[in-house]
Scaffold this motif. Structure first.
Motif, mmCIF file in Angstrom:
data_model
loop_
_atom_site.group_PDB
_atom_site.id
_atom_site.type_symbol
_atom_site.label_atom_id
_atom_site.label_comp_id
_atom_site.label_asym_id
_atom_site.label_seq_id
_atom_site.Cartn_x
_atom_site.Cartn_y
_atom_site.Cartn_z
ATOM 1 N N ILE A 75 0.845 -1.188 0.000
ATOM 2 C CA ILE A 75 0.000 0.000 0.000
ATOM 3 C C ILE A 75 0.882 1.240 0.000
ATOM 4 O O ILE A 75 1.769 1.386 0.849
ATOM 5 N N SER A 76 0.640 2.140 -0.934
ATOM 6 C CA SER A 76 1.372 3.403 -0.981
ATOM 7 C C SER A 76 0.992 4.256 0.229
ATOM 8 O O SER A 76 -0.179 4.349 0.591
ATOM 9 N N GLN A 77 2.002 4.902 0.853
ATOM 10 C CA GLN A 77 1.759 5.654 2.080
ATOM 11 C C GLN A 77 2.690 6.864 2.142
ATOM 12 O O GLN A 77 3.761 6.803 2.745
ATOM 13 N N PHE A 78 2.300 7.972 1.499
ATOM 14 C CA PHE A 78 3.172 9.150 1.479
ATOM 15 C C PHE A 78 3.393 9.718 2.867
ATOM 16 O O PHE A 78 4.407 10.357 3.132
ATOM 17 N N THR A 79 2.494 9.449 3.809
ATOM 18 C CA THR A 79 2.633 10.020 5.146
ATOM 19 C C THR A 79 3.782 9.404 5.941
ATOM 20 O O THR A 79 4.102 9.894 7.027
ATOM 21 N N LEU A 80 4.432 8.367 5.405
ATOM 22 C CA LEU A 80 5.627 7.833 6.068
ATOM 23 C C LEU A 80 6.732 8.887 6.129
ATOM 24 O O LEU A 80 7.660 8.759 6.917
ATOM 25 N N ALA A 126 -6.105 6.977 -3.334
ATOM 26 C CA ALA A 126 -7.480 6.838 -2.863
ATOM 27 C C ALA A 126 -7.540 6.975 -1.346
ATOM 28 O O ALA A 126 -6.535 6.822 -0.648
ATOM 29 N N ASP A 127 -8.733 7.246 -0.844
ATOM 30 C CA ASP A 127 -8.985 7.217 0.593
ATOM 31 C C ASP A 127 -9.195 5.752 0.955
ATOM 32 O O ASP A 127 -10.267 5.201 0.718
ATOM 33 N N MET A 128 -8.151 5.128 1.478
ATOM 34 C CA MET A 128 -8.164 3.690 1.738
ATOM 35 C C MET A 128 -8.416 3.413 3.209
ATOM 36 O O MET A 128 -7.931 4.140 4.077
ATOM 37 N N LYS A 129 -9.133 2.348 3.468
ATOM 38 C CA LYS A 129 -9.355 1.839 4.818
ATOM 39 C C LYS A 129 -8.611 0.514 4.903
ATOM 40 O O LYS A 129 -8.956 -0.441 4.214
ATOM 41 N N VAL A 130 -7.567 0.472 5.720
ATOM 42 C CA VAL A 130 -6.730 -0.718 5.853
ATOM 43 C C VAL A 130 -7.075 -1.400 7.167
ATOM 44 O O VAL A 130 -7.102 -0.752 8.213
ATOM 45 N N SER A 131 -7.318 -2.696 7.091
ATOM 46 C CA SER A 131 -7.515 -3.461 8.324
ATOM 47 C C SER A 131 -6.623 -4.688 8.262
ATOM 48 O O SER A 131 -6.390 -5.251 7.196
ATOM 49 N N LEU A 132 -6.100 -5.059 9.422
ATOM 50 C CA LEU A 132 -5.173 -6.185 9.458
ATOM 51 C C LEU A 132 -5.115 -6.761 10.850
ATOM 52 O O LEU A 132 -5.490 -6.127 11.822
#
Length: 144
Positions: A75-80, A126-132
């Motif tokens: 998952i792409s995550q620019f906020t890292l 996209a506005d993604m909702k990640v669950s794990l």
């Protein structure tokens, strides 16, 4: 100098939804990987990150994804690249813009697939909702 960054989490399951629809999911053991790209990252760094993720021995029994044929959800995550050292609002100046970052995240996924990995993805921008379900929990930050 900033580097391509990934947060790899050992999971028993993970999924990403966009607008209520699941666009990527895995059943583990496997890795849920958040990938951040900075301005000077290259396809070579993407390939190096893919090799590291595929061979990193952090799954149960000190196994790697390559050992177990384990899946990855990338998952792409620019906020890292968020920088909150000053003030109360982070900046993302070190994060590469979409036209630079998207092809490099795609390159990580393509290289993983070339290595034999089953790779699921989120949807860039996209506005993604990640669950794990993080197993352990076990989380590793990689800077390439």
């Amino acid at each position: 100098m900033a580097r391509m960054r990934a947060v790899a989490q050992v999971v028993t399951e993970a999924k990403v939804d966009v607008d209520g629809v699941t666009v990527g999911s895995i059943i583990g053991p496997g890795l849920c990987v958040l990938v951040g790209v900075t301005h000077d990252d290259t396809p070579e760094k993407a390939a190096q990150l893919a090799r590291k993720l595929w061979s990193l021995r952090i799954l149960p029994g000190e196994k790697s994804c390559s050992d177990l044929g384990a899946p990855l959800l990338v998952i792409s995550q620019f906020t890292l690249y968020g920088d909150a050292r000053k003030g109360r609002r982070p900046t993302w100046n070190a994060a590469a813009p979409g036209p630079v970052a998207e092809p490099l995240v795609d390159e990580v996924c393509a290289r993983l697939r070339e290595l034999g990995a089953h790779v699921e993805t989120g949807r860039f921008g996209a506005d993604m909702k990640v669950s794990l379900t993080n197993d352990g929990p076990f989380t590793v930050v990689l800077d390439i």
